[in-house]
Design an enzyme around this catalytic site. Sequence first.
Site, PDB file in Angstrom:
ATOM      1  N   ARG A 112     -39.583   1.818  47.826  1.00 30.74           N
ATOM      2  CA  ARG A 112     -40.552   2.800  47.508  1.00 30.74           C
ATOM      3  C   ARG A 112     -40.211   3.442  46.767  1.00 30.74           C
ATOM      4  O   ARG A 112     -39.511   3.608  46.222  1.00 30.74           O
ATOM      5  CB  ARG A 112     -41.035   2.934  48.778  1.00 30.74           C
ATOM      6  CG  ARG A 112     -41.226   2.443  49.901  1.00 30.74           C
ATOM      7  CD  ARG A 112     -42.384   2.885  50.987  1.00 30.74           C
ATOM      8  NE  ARG A 112     -42.936   1.816  51.944  1.00 30.74           N
ATOM      9  CZ  ARG A 112     -43.980   1.792  51.572  1.00 30.74           C
ATOM     10  NH1 ARG A 112     -44.861   2.061  51.460  1.00 30.74           N
ATOM     11  NH2 ARG A 112     -44.632   0.326  52.994  1.00 30.74           N
ATOM     12  N   LYS A 162     -40.594 -14.087  58.448  1.00 29.50           N
ATOM     13  CA  LYS A 162     -41.797 -13.962  57.618  1.00 29.50           C
ATOM     14  C   LYS A 162     -41.066 -14.211  56.278  1.00 29.50           C
ATOM     15  O   LYS A 162     -40.853 -13.876  55.656  1.00 29.50           O
ATOM     16  CB  LYS A 162     -42.523 -12.585  57.632  1.00 29.50           C
ATOM     17  CG  LYS A 162     -42.959 -12.285  58.835  1.00 29.50           C
ATOM     18  CD  LYS A 162     -43.095 -10.721  58.750  1.00 29.50           C
ATOM     19  CE  LYS A 162     -44.347  -9.983  58.079  1.00 29.50           C
ATOM     20  NZ  LYS A 162     -44.686  -8.691  57.875  1.00 29.50           N
ATOM     21  N   ARG A 212     -50.664  -7.906  67.985  1.00 28.12           N
ATOM     22  CA  ARG A 212     -49.021  -7.860  67.078  1.00 28.12           C
ATOM     23  C   ARG A 212     -49.176  -6.084  66.769  1.00 28.12           C
ATOM     24  O   ARG A 212     -50.220  -5.192  67.005  1.00 28.12           O
ATOM     25  CB  ARG A 212     -49.779  -8.762  65.502  1.00 28.12           C
ATOM     26  CG  ARG A 212     -48.618  -8.246  64.429  1.00 28.12           C
ATOM     27  CD  ARG A 212     -49.404  -8.177  63.681  1.00 28.12           C
ATOM     28  NE  ARG A 212     -48.358  -8.509  62.524  1.00 28.12           N
ATOM     29  CZ  ARG A 212     -49.028  -7.389  60.792  1.00 28.12           C
ATOM     30  NH1 ARG A 212     -50.345  -6.614  60.999  1.00 28.12           N
ATOM     31  NH2 ARG A 212     -48.396  -7.271  60.238  1.00 28.12           N
ATOM     32  N   THR A 220     -52.832 -12.697  56.816  1.00 27.53           N
ATOM     33  CA  THR A 220     -53.272 -11.730  56.029  1.00 27.53           C
ATOM     34  C   THR A 220     -54.739 -12.678  54.839  1.00 27.53           C
ATOM     35  O   THR A 220     -54.526 -13.335  54.628  1.00 27.53           O
ATOM     36  CB  THR A 220     -52.082 -11.885  55.135  1.00 27.53           C
ATOM     37  OG1 THR A 220     -50.855 -12.104  55.368  1.00 27.53           O
ATOM     38  CG2 THR A 220     -52.753 -11.080  53.659  1.00 27.53           C
TER      39      THR A 220
END
Length: 646
Positions: A221, A386, A172, A444
């Site tokens: 963000r 995802k 990845r 994760t």
Amino acid sequence: MNSAASLLLRGPARRAVSFPSCVRTVARRALSTTSTTPDPASPFRQLSSTALAGTHEDDIVGSIERQVLSDWGSVRRDGVGDPADVGGTGGLRSVPTGPDSCYVSPLSERRARRRAFDLPDPAVGSPCVANETSPGGRWTPPLSKIVATIGPTSETADVLPFVVGEGMRIMRLNFSHATFEEAELRIKNLRKCQGRSSLLKRSGDQNLRAVLLDTRGPEIRTGKLVGDEDGKKSIEFEMGQRITLHTSDAAAEAGSTARDLYIDYPNLAQTIRIGSKVLLDDGAVALTVHDIDTAAGSVECVIDNTAELRSRAGVNLPGCVTDLPPMSEKDKVDIRYGLSRDIDYIAASFVQDEEGVREIRAFCAHVLYEEMGMDASHPLPLIIAKIESVAALRNFEGILEAADGIMVARGDLGVEIPIQQVTNAQKEMVARCNAVGKPVIVATQMLESMAKNPRPTRAEVADVTNAIYDGADAVMTSGETAKGKYPVATIKMMNEIIRGAESFERDAPYLANIRRTQCSSFGVSQSTTAVCKAAVAAAEEQNAAAIIVMTTHGKIPRIVAAHRPHCPIVAFCPNYKVGRQLQIHRGVHPIVGSKGLEPHERPAAAVSDAKEMGVLRSGDNVVVVMADKSSVYTDQFISMRIATVS
């Protein structure tokens, strides 16, 4: 398991005999080879030369037999093993032993005779080989795959080969952090690694490891802090204080403070509601919305906890559906780079619906076929969606249909939804992927503590184990292999956990609590599905060492994998691209070599290659599945054959 009993389970099955006679055979063989200095690893090490002196051979053999049968379970007085103890067969299978033997008895037998806490005997070695580059022996890789994030501590030419050797199947590249120069180095070093395929001594990619490009996605963000020139400055938030979130260009230029914070999402005021939560920096800072000024595009919040915040922190809006595009401009640049390097998978971050998946695939097709001028026969990278937002969960069925696979991205998902619901969502997503035969990655913090420690926590081991029990095709490492101190040990540990979980669920599914969803549809003809399903059933019934599948585009191995056999699926492929794109599927291990061979020549060539790689040995049963345009009356003829390897 008693070591003497475990000795009986090695080697290919030939004939069925009674359990006691099988024990007597092994006991006499051991007795004939007993030396004056007992082997400490021998199952008969308790019988010293002193104890044997002056004792009749039949008495010694009888003693060994009684001990082993006592350890094994109840035996009828007439000397015939209880069928209940040996899977209803009336006895074990007598087998020749040898250095190449690594026989695994039929599932019915193993399940029937399994004892509580049936742990391996450390005194008995195994000829089976787990490491990719270990020579000799039978190669027995785990069925579930490992996706490893490669970063500064694992990218070098002296570390990455060991990561590959311990079982990484897919590399990845995390483009939230990676630069093109770093990605170039990692791809270059990966191609130099030697995998199991190198034993075939062919030109081309010697390890068939795939590359997954993980996009940063259309993130929200915070802005740059006032006076933060080196990116190290932080501001202090005090619980109970008020803070205003701004979205204007003027606020971006002015910089952010503890009272006024810039957010780079123009539609924030239209998306959020009074009482909603705003989470900063993966939930390190929580805000509660108190007032909204839609005209000014500002939101007033109350700070829920005391914490620090740096520039450009991530922002999550739990429960809110945003109108962010499926790809940012940075994502498009990164995907263009990946297509130029022939990457195999794209992990689409923050995808919210099926239209986003289709837009990414259309963009890839435009770049690959129109901008780059590639032939239309060249496969597009597979899109792995995802799932990390409320919107994605709500639109999961459509995303699953449009995508080639799913990644359960538990990091951001645990911020978007109540963290106690993440495991439930994981189980449901894995089950739905299993039902339609599409691969699913659980990701994760799986072995997060190994970023600093050489051993994982017990909770992390349980997490990986339960992902395998759930039915994950692959599990993924993140920071522990990208920037951790023990990247090689992490992959080795992950491999060992997978092997232990797969062995346990195979031999004791009632204890592993396996209620896995069976594949019910795959979008192909019923005849193809029926043959593939029959091949899996035949492999279990015949205790096959492998299922060999002849494939041109990779479709049939995917269908076989969807029915989740307990043995490896060897996919005989025409090229490396097809092989690499099969790596994500549970149990599929590609071999490239069918190009240029006539259809009738391929099965023998595939068996020969599988023997060379250590997947098969003489005497093994093998199931072969292939499709062939062999009749003038049919478009395609798909068949399944069962054979014994010579």
